[in-house]
Scaffold this motif. Structure first.
Motif, short mmCIF file in Angstrom:
data_model
loop_
_atom_site.label_atom_id
_atom_site.label_comp_id
_atom_site.label_asym_id
_atom_site.label_seq_id
_atom_site.Cartn_x
_atom_site.Cartn_y
_atom_site.Cartn_z
N ALA A 231 -24.31 -35.75 -20.71
CA ALA A 231 -23.12 -35.54 -20.13
C ALA A 231 -22.41 -34.26 -20.08
O ALA A 231 -21.81 -33.81 -19.24
CB ALA A 231 -21.94 -36.70 -20.75
N LEU A 232 -22.54 -33.57 -21.18
CA LEU A 232 -22.13 -31.96 -21.51
C LEU A 232 -22.49 -31.48 -20.15
O LEU A 232 -21.79 -30.68 -19.32
CB LEU A 232 -22.63 -31.58 -22.62
CG LEU A 232 -22.12 -30.05 -22.90
CD1 LEU A 232 -20.72 -29.75 -23.29
CD2 LEU A 232 -23.12 -29.52 -24.04
N LEU A 233 -24.02 -31.33 -19.98
CA LEU A 233 -24.43 -30.58 -18.80
C LEU A 233 -24.15 -31.05 -17.51
O LEU A 233 -23.73 -30.34 -16.59
CB LEU A 233 -25.94 -30.26 -18.93
CG LEU A 233 -26.25 -29.82 -20.14
CD1 LEU A 233 -27.80 -29.55 -20.39
CD2 LEU A 233 -25.79 -28.13 -20.48
N TYR A 234 -24.10 -32.46 -17.31
CA TYR A 234 -23.83 -32.94 -15.96
C TYR A 234 -22.44 -32.73 -15.48
O TYR A 234 -22.21 -32.11 -14.52
CB TYR A 234 -24.32 -34.42 -15.91
CG TYR A 234 -23.60 -35.16 -14.80
CD1 TYR A 234 -24.55 -35.41 -13.54
CD2 TYR A 234 -22.43 -35.80 -14.64
CE1 TYR A 234 -24.04 -35.60 -12.47
CE2 TYR A 234 -22.10 -36.31 -13.55
CZ TYR A 234 -22.66 -36.27 -12.25
OH TYR A 234 -22.41 -36.99 -11.19
N VAL A 235 -21.30 -33.04 -16.28
CA VAL A 235 -20.11 -33.14 -16.03
C VAL A 235 -19.72 -31.42 -15.91
O VAL A 235 -18.93 -31.11 -14.78
CB VAL A 235 -19.16 -33.72 -17.10
CG1 VAL A 235 -17.72 -33.39 -16.65
CG2 VAL A 235 -19.36 -35.07 -17.15
N GLY A 236 -20.28 -30.62 -16.73
CA GLY A 236 -20.05 -29.17 -16.41
C GLY A 236 -20.63 -28.65 -15.07
O GLY A 236 -19.76 -27.87 -14.45
N ALA A 237 -21.79 -29.15 -14.83
CA ALA A 237 -22.33 -28.57 -13.40
C ALA A 237 -21.50 -29.13 -12.31
O ALA A 237 -21.36 -28.60 -11.36
CB ALA A 237 -23.82 -29.15 -13.28
N GLU A 238 -21.01 -30.43 -12.31
CA GLU A 238 -20.31 -31.16 -11.29
C GLU A 238 -18.84 -30.36 -11.21
O GLU A 238 -18.48 -30.01 -9.89
CB GLU A 238 -20.08 -32.70 -11.69
CG GLU A 238 -19.34 -33.33 -10.75
CD GLU A 238 -18.77 -34.66 -11.34
OE1 GLU A 238 -17.56 -34.96 -11.66
OE2 GLU A 238 -19.52 -35.56 -11.30
N VAL A 239 -18.27 -30.18 -12.25
CA VAL A 239 -16.84 -29.61 -12.17
C VAL A 239 -17.11 -28.14 -11.66
O VAL A 239 -16.29 -27.54 -10.94
CB VAL A 239 -16.19 -29.68 -13.38
CG1 VAL A 239 -14.60 -28.90 -13.30
CG2 VAL A 239 -15.78 -31.31 -13.71
N THR A 240 -18.06 -27.55 -12.00
CA THR A 240 -18.22 -26.05 -11.57
C THR A 240 -18.49 -25.90 -10.46
O THR A 240 -18.15 -25.04 -9.49
CB THR A 240 -19.41 -25.38 -12.51
OG1 THR A 240 -19.13 -25.51 -13.81
CG2 THR A 240 -19.57 -24.12 -11.99
N VAL A 241 -19.48 -26.58 -9.83
CA VAL A 241 -19.72 -26.68 -8.40
C VAL A 241 -18.21 -26.95 -7.32
O VAL A 241 -17.96 -26.47 -6.47
CB VAL A 241 -20.77 -27.84 -7.87
CG1 VAL A 241 -21.19 -27.85 -6.17
CG2 VAL A 241 -22.10 -27.36 -8.61
#
Length: 422
Positions: A251-261
């Protein structure tokens, strides 16, 4: 002196008749010679037989079923109302996240700040949601996700719908934020966000009435029984469970990638691809793809299995990140961003549904709250890291960071133990 034989009609009380009847049936069933006890037909009329209602008709008795059926209908209605209120809440969260992309370039221009300073928006957004979780009981994708995960009927579909509503809010927000970003009073956009937040607060207060989560679940017929025999505390049981930590890292990496994009793609398109003032609509395409993926791909997940689907989505998302990185085309990059949104969309609901299957029931709410909370930290950490690196090396570093984040996310997806140990 001889005695003459006389025939005497037997007279039985109801209880004696019952015993005699049992004796007669026993004698008939015995292999020994027939018994001499023979009951006269006269006493049978003295026995009053009460009619027996068949079991099927007993179950169809409206008086027996009316109360439980009415209670069940009331619980289902209450569940729908609660679910609608939580969907409106997560729509607000999507609205807030979707606003950042179109407004970041304008904020940088108005206040004359660099990437590192403006990226603090993501950090403070995360902190404010943590405070809401502590004070009001519902934080961003933390307690609300755990609450929806406790719903038993059509759990996977409801989780996908719940996450898709987040995408709907994030889809609508850039359409409005892009228009406001062209106006002199661009900050009036936040009055729109304030109006949605006020209506959201009223809805949550009316529906849940500031009750603890256990009471609200009990109102819809979900009682969380602690079946654990462990002597450890509830919190300790969560932290010693390896499944929780794998899913939290995912979840840390997924949500980080989602919000970053969603947050930085507009700035990347404007500065690295020469996009114009309408580049904010690309953020709409990303979040629109996120919503579509969470709804349309439900059947695909069920057909091939969620584990295999997760791998396919992650690998394809990495490939399209390479397209954005190495193909300097404005239209091509915009299309690739939309496709990445479709591919990233189902991944988070798949992880939450998996948590429902492998985690003990009594740990589910707290564990999913922890997983979502770690993901929330990723929504601050990864975008801030992009801003800090871009301050020194330029916004072109966005795609390498996104590519690395999604690659590690794919590795974490492979590492997640998909079958709970006995």
């Amino acid at each position: 002196m001889s005695l003459s034989s006389t025939t005497v009609d037997p007279v039985f009380t109801p209880d004696e008749a019952y015993l005699a009847s049992g004796a007669a049936s026993t004698c008939l069933a015995s292999p020994r010679p027939s018994c001499k006890v023979n009951l006269a037909e006269a006493f049978v009329d003295a026995i009053e037989l009460s009619p027996v209602t068949p079991v099927e008709k007993q179950n169809d008795d409206p008086e027996r079923l009316s109360a439980p059926s009415a209670k069940h209908r009331a619980q289902k209605t209450r569940e729908k109302i609660q679910f609608a209120a939580l969907c409106w809440f997560v729509c607000l969260e999507g609205w807030n996240d979707g606003s950042n992309g179109p407004l970041l370039p304008r904020i940088q221009k108005v206040y004359g700040v660099g990437y590192a300073v403006v990226s603090l928006i993501f950090v403070f957004a995360c902190l404010s949601n943590v405070i809401l979780a502590e004070r009001l009981g519902f934080g961003k994708n933390a307690n609300s996700v755990g609450y929806v995960a406790c719903i038993k009927e059509n759990a996977e579909a409801k989780m996908s719908i719940f996450m898709a509503v987040y995408g709907a809010g994030a889809l609508a927000s850039p359409l409005v934020a892009t228009q406001f970003s062209h106006l002199p009073q661009w900050n009036l956009h936040f009055l729109t966000s304030l109006g949605i937040a006020i209506s959201n607060t009223i809805a949550l207060s009316v529906v849940f009435r500031l009750k603890p989560q256990e009471e609200c679940l009990a109102e819809i017929g979900i009682v969380d029984v602690n079946n654990s025999t462990s002597e450890h505390s509830h919190l300790r049981q969560i932290f010693v469970n390896k499944d929780v930590h794998f899913l939290a890292a995912f979840a840390l990496l997924y949500v980080g990638a989602e919000v970053t994009v969603g947050g930085w793609i507009v700035t990347f398109i404007i500065n690295a691809r020469g996009g114009g003032s309408s580049s904010g609509y690309i953020s709409t395409g990303f979040f629109g793809g996120l919503m579509v993926g969470r709804l349309v791909l439900i059947w695909f997940n069920e057909k091939i299995g969620e584990r295999l689907a997760l791998y396919i989505y992650a690998v394809l998302a990495i490939i399209f990140e390479l397209v954005i990185w190495f193909v300097p085309s404005l239209v091509g990059d915009a299309v690739a961003v939309c496709v990445i949104g479709v591919l990233l969309g189902p991944m988070y609901p798949i992880a939450v549904n998996h948590a429902r299957r492998v985690l003990p029931r009594w740990l589910l709410t707290g564990a999913i709250g922890w997983i979502a909370g770690v993901g929330q930290a990723g929504s601050a950490m990864v975008p801030f890291m992009v801003g800090a690196i871009a301050q020194k090396s330029g916004i072109q570093t966005l795609q390498p960071i996104d590519w690395d984040t999604e690659s590690y996310d794919c590795v974490m997806g492979v590492s997640v133990p998909w079958f709970a140990s006995s």
